[in-house]
Design a protein around this motif. Sequence first.
Motif, PDB file in Angstrom:
ATOM      1  N   CYS A 131      -3.752   7.888  10.556  1.00 29.13           N
ATOM      2  CA  CYS A 131      -2.806   8.158  11.647  1.00 29.13           C
ATOM      3  C   CYS A 131      -2.059   9.461  11.359  1.00 29.13           C
ATOM      4  O   CYS A 131      -1.601   9.699  10.242  1.00 29.13           O
ATOM      5  N   GLY A 132      -1.933  10.300  12.370  1.00 25.14           N
ATOM      6  CA  GLY A 132      -1.283  11.591  12.194  1.00 25.14           C
ATOM      7  C   GLY A 132       0.199  11.492  11.919  1.00 25.14           C
ATOM      8  O   GLY A 132       0.787  12.399  11.317  1.00 25.14           O
ATOM      9  N   LYS A 133       0.821  10.386  12.311  1.00 21.61           N
ATOM     10  CA  LYS A 133       2.261  10.250  12.112  1.00 21.61           C
ATOM     11  C   LYS A 133       2.599   9.680  10.734  1.00 21.61           C
ATOM     12  O   LYS A 133       3.430  10.213  10.007  1.00 21.61           O
ATOM     13  N   CYS A 134       1.949   8.572  10.365  1.00 21.34           N
ATOM     14  CA  CYS A 134       2.294   7.919   9.093  1.00 21.34           C
ATOM     15  C   CYS A 134       1.344   8.290   7.965  1.00 21.34           C
ATOM     16  O   CYS A 134       1.537   7.866   6.827  1.00 21.34           O
ATOM     17  N   HIS A 135       0.282   9.077   8.290  1.00 17.90           N
ATOM     18  CA  HIS A 135      -0.696   9.532   7.291  1.00 17.90           C
ATOM     19  C   HIS A 135      -1.363   8.373   6.555  1.00 17.90           C
ATOM     20  O   HIS A 135      -1.649   8.453   5.362  1.00 17.90           O
ATOM     21  N   GLY A 136      -1.595   7.300   7.282  1.00 15.92           N
ATOM     22  CA  GLY A 136      -2.344   6.188   6.718  1.00 15.92           C
ATOM     23  C   GLY A 136      -1.523   5.114   6.066  1.00 15.92           C
ATOM     24  O   GLY A 136      -2.060   4.078   5.641  1.00 15.92           O
ATOM     25  N   THR A 137      -0.209   5.277   5.970  1.00 12.50           N
ATOM     26  CA  THR A 137       0.602   4.260   5.305  1.00 12.50           C
ATOM     27  C   THR A 137       0.841   3.050   6.197  1.00 12.50           C
ATOM     28  O   THR A 137       1.062   1.944   5.713  1.00 12.50           O
ATOM     29  N   GLY A 138       0.794   3.247   7.516  1.00 11.47           N
ATOM     30  CA  GLY A 138       1.075   2.156   8.440  1.00 11.47           C
ATOM     31  C   GLY A 138       2.546   1.922   8.662  1.00 11.47           C
ATOM     32  O   GLY A 138       2.934   0.996   9.379  1.00 11.47           O
ATOM     33  N   ALA A 139       3.397   2.769   8.035  1.00 14.36           N
ATOM     34  CA  ALA A 139       4.848   2.577   8.136  1.00 14.36           C
ATOM     35  C   ALA A 139       5.505   3.807   8.741  1.00 14.36           C
ATOM     36  O   ALA A 139       4.962   4.919   8.686  1.00 14.36           O
ATOM     37  N   GLU A 140       6.664   3.603   9.327  1.00 14.05           N
ATOM     38  CA  GLU A 140       7.441   4.721   9.845  1.00 14.05           C
ATOM     39  C   GLU A 140       7.761   5.691   8.699  1.00 14.05           C
ATOM     40  O   GLU A 140       8.043   5.255   7.561  1.00 14.05           O
ATOM     41  N   PRO A 141       7.700   7.001   8.959  1.00  6.27           N
ATOM     42  CA  PRO A 141       7.861   7.987   7.886  1.00  6.27           C
ATOM     43  C   PRO A 141       9.170   7.872   7.111  1.00  6.27           C
ATOM     44  O   PRO A 141       9.189   8.042   5.891  1.00  6.27           O
ATOM     45  N   LEU A 165       8.525   2.349   4.390  1.00  5.58           N
ATOM     46  CA  LEU A 165       7.736   1.871   3.258  1.00  5.58           C
ATOM     47  C   LEU A 165       8.666   1.679   2.071  1.00  5.58           C
ATOM     48  O   LEU A 165       9.407   2.594   1.688  1.00  5.58           O
ATOM     49  N   VAL A 166       8.639   0.489   1.444  1.00  4.13           N
ATOM     50  CA  VAL A 166       9.524   0.202   0.314  1.00  4.13           C
ATOM     51  C   VAL A 166       8.706  -0.283  -0.879  1.00  4.13           C
ATOM     52  O   VAL A 166       7.571  -0.741  -0.730  1.00  4.13           O
ATOM     53  N   THR A 167       9.315  -0.191  -2.047  1.00  2.51           N
ATOM     54  CA  THR A 167       8.649  -0.625  -3.272  1.00  2.51           C
ATOM     55  C   THR A 167       8.442  -2.137  -3.262  1.00  2.51           C
ATOM     56  O   THR A 167       9.332  -2.907  -2.863  1.00  2.51           O
ATOM     57  N   ILE A 170      -3.914 -10.695 -19.058  1.00  5.78           N
ATOM     58  CA  ILE A 170      -4.828 -10.425 -17.947  1.00  5.78           C
ATOM     59  C   ILE A 170      -4.074  -9.726 -16.825  1.00  5.78           C
ATOM     60  O   ILE A 170      -3.055 -10.223 -16.339  1.00  5.78           O
ATOM     61  N   ARG A 171      -4.584  -8.571 -16.428  1.00  9.08           N
ATOM     62  CA  ARG A 171      -4.006  -7.828 -15.307  1.00  9.08           C
ATOM     63  C   ARG A 171      -4.776  -8.136 -14.030  1.00  9.08           C
ATOM     64  O   ARG A 171      -5.993  -8.152 -14.036  1.00  9.08           O
ATOM     65  N   LYS A 172      -4.035  -8.351 -12.951  1.00 10.57           N
ATOM     66  CA  LYS A 172      -4.677  -8.577 -11.651  1.00 10.57           C
ATOM     67  C   LYS A 172      -3.943  -7.768 -10.591  1.00 10.57           C
ATOM     68  O   LYS A 172      -2.750  -7.480 -10.726  1.00 10.57           O
ATOM     69  N   THR A 173      -4.703  -7.405  -9.554  1.00 11.93           N
ATOM     70  CA  THR A 173      -4.107  -6.675  -8.441  1.00 11.93           C
ATOM     71  C   THR A 173      -3.005  -7.509  -7.808  1.00 11.93           C
ATOM     72  O   THR A 173      -3.170  -8.715  -7.590  1.00 11.93           O
ATOM     73  N   CYS A 174      -1.907  -6.857  -7.504  1.00 12.28           N
ATOM     74  CA  CYS A 174      -0.758  -7.562  -6.928  1.00 12.28           C
ATOM     75  C   CYS A 174      -1.145  -8.177  -5.585  1.00 12.28           C
ATOM     76  O   CYS A 174      -1.633  -7.469  -4.694  1.00 12.28           O
ATOM     77  N   PRO A 175      -0.948  -9.487  -5.415  1.00 10.31           N
ATOM     78  CA  PRO A 175      -1.321 -10.126  -4.151  1.00 10.31           C
ATOM     79  C   PRO A 175      -0.402  -9.754  -2.994  1.00 10.31           C
ATOM     80  O   PRO A 175      -0.774  -9.914  -1.828  1.00 10.31           O
ATOM     81  N   GLN A 176       0.795  -9.264  -3.293  1.00  8.87           N
ATOM     82  CA  GLN A 176       1.757  -8.936  -2.247  1.00  8.87           C
ATOM     83  C   GLN A 176       1.441  -7.595  -1.583  1.00  8.87           C
ATOM     84  O   GLN A 176       1.431  -7.481  -0.362  1.00  8.87           O
ATOM     85  N   CYS A 177       1.160  -6.571  -2.390  1.00 13.31           N
ATOM     86  CA  CYS A 177       0.951  -5.216  -1.842  1.00 13.31           C
ATOM     87  C   CYS A 177      -0.497  -4.764  -1.893  1.00 13.31           C
ATOM     88  O   CYS A 177      -0.816  -3.668  -1.435  1.00 13.31           O
ATOM     89  N   GLY A 178      -1.375  -5.601  -2.479  1.00 12.10           N
ATOM     90  CA  GLY A 178      -2.787  -5.241  -2.541  1.00 12.10           C
ATOM     91  C   GLY A 178      -3.075  -4.068  -3.451  1.00 12.10           C
ATOM     92  O   GLY A 178      -4.081  -3.374  -3.272  1.00 12.10           O
ATOM     93  N   GLY A 179      -2.194  -3.817  -4.425  1.00 12.67           N
ATOM     94  CA  GLY A 179      -2.418  -2.736  -5.373  1.00 12.67           C
ATOM     95  C   GLY A 179      -1.752  -1.428  -4.987  1.00 12.67           C
ATOM     96  O   GLY A 179      -1.829  -0.453  -5.738  1.00 12.67           O
ATOM     97  N   ARG A 180      -1.112  -1.379  -3.833  1.00 12.96           N
ATOM     98  CA  ARG A 180      -0.496  -0.128  -3.374  1.00 12.96           C
ATOM     99  C   ARG A 180       0.852   0.147  -4.051  1.00 12.96           C
ATOM    100  O   ARG A 180       1.277   1.289  -4.159  1.00 12.96           O
ATOM    101  N   GLY A 181       1.522  -0.888  -4.473  1.00 16.17           N
ATOM    102  CA  GLY A 181       2.838  -0.718  -5.080  1.00 16.17           C
ATOM    103  C   GLY A 181       3.961  -0.650  -4.064  1.00 16.17           C
ATOM    104  O   GLY A 181       5.128  -0.626  -4.437  1.00 16.17           O
ATOM    105  N   LYS A 182       3.609  -0.624  -2.789  1.00 16.06           N
ATOM    106  CA  LYS A 182       4.610  -0.553  -1.727  1.00 16.06           C
ATOM    107  C   LYS A 182       4.209  -1.488  -0.593  1.00 16.06           C
ATOM    108  O   LYS A 182       3.021  -1.788  -0.409  1.00 16.06           O
ATOM    109  N   VAL A 183       5.207  -1.927   0.155  1.00 12.06           N
ATOM    110  CA  VAL A 183       4.964  -2.796   1.308  1.00 12.06           C
ATOM    111  C   VAL A 183       5.669  -2.198   2.530  1.00 12.06           C
ATOM    112  O   VAL A 183       6.631  -1.435   2.408  1.00 12.06           O
TER     113      VAL A 183
END
Length: 374
Positions: free
Chosen positions: A150-160, A164-166, A185-198
């Motif tokens: 997306c040209g506005k959010c650049h793929g984040t899906g969130a308002e600029p 987007l929050v940690t 054992i390390r696993k991908t975060c189920p909340q953010c899917g590995g992005r580190g932000k929601v």
Amino acid sequence: MSVAKRDYYEVLSVSRDCDEQTLKSSYRKLALQYHPDRNPGDREAEEKFKEAAEAYSVLSDPQKRAAYDRYGHQAVNGAGGPAGFDESVFADFGDILGDIFGFRDAFSSGGSRRSRVQRGEDIRYDLEISFEDSMRGLSADLQIPRMEACGKCHGTGAEPNGGLVTCAVCNGRGEVLYQQSFLSIRKTCPQCGGRGKVIRQACNQCRGEGFSRVEKKLKVNIPAGVDTGTRLRLAGEGNPGVPGSQPGDLYVVVKVQDHSIFERRESDLHCTLPINVAQAVLGAEIEIETFDGPQKIRVPEGTQPGAQFRLRNLGVPHLNSRARGDMYVHLDVQVPKKLTREQRRLFEELRETLPAENTPHEKTVFEKVRDFFG
């Protein structure tokens, strides 16, 4: 003394017609079995680990696999060593290995932890080309339907601003750490899917999707010698992933139309040339069309039906090579179904001059044995 390389299919214990999933599953099994973290100090296990990775890096790439299937190890060997070996292939299962051992991938560069953000999806595009284009190659302009950030959010899906929050679960790391017995054992975060932000506030332009469907114009060079089923990989031209990840790849799958005259058999061309009885009996010089211009064929006297001629280096070009196959011309002696009076008279005169049998009598095995003991 150098040791001959093992066949890549044998290394991965798969058949030559196996699909992508079978290939990946077999490599996964071997990578886990021979990983250096599981076999510390074991040079043999390390070599098998590298051997499996080299085999997978070649067979998982459609172009390299096609070249290997046709020419073997020679097709993927470069001056600097095995061209098929690509250390980035270890990253394909870094999550699996990390989940088991809790360690950084032994073959990753530097000391930083590898990103667990999933790459974008691959795209398949079916392209039908003419037989002539498959022989000569072409440059094609394609309209590829795909997703774009997306040209506005650049793929984040969130308002600029502040959308987007940690992630509160992983504190922005993109993964969570679990302790099982003595293993970490390390696993991908189920909340953010590995992005580190929601997303706190979705982008009002893409409604939180982060992407929009577009058609991108791409120029693709189709090399001479492609056949139906050839897959051409355009790295990074697939769908984009989430911000911080690599885009997927585009695979152009070729379908070659049939030709009205020529038939392809691997790298050779075959065609049928009809000639009349007189040309077969008396001989003739006939001009035929090829993809390299007109060529003359000298038909000798007494040519029999089914005879064939081989024209060297006039067949299909080998992919990524200057070599070519051959062309085979099969003669079809055609007997006329209708004759004029004059033609019939001439054939009747000819019949009177020919022997009753055109070939010497061939004795049977019984006759030969009888003559020997007689």
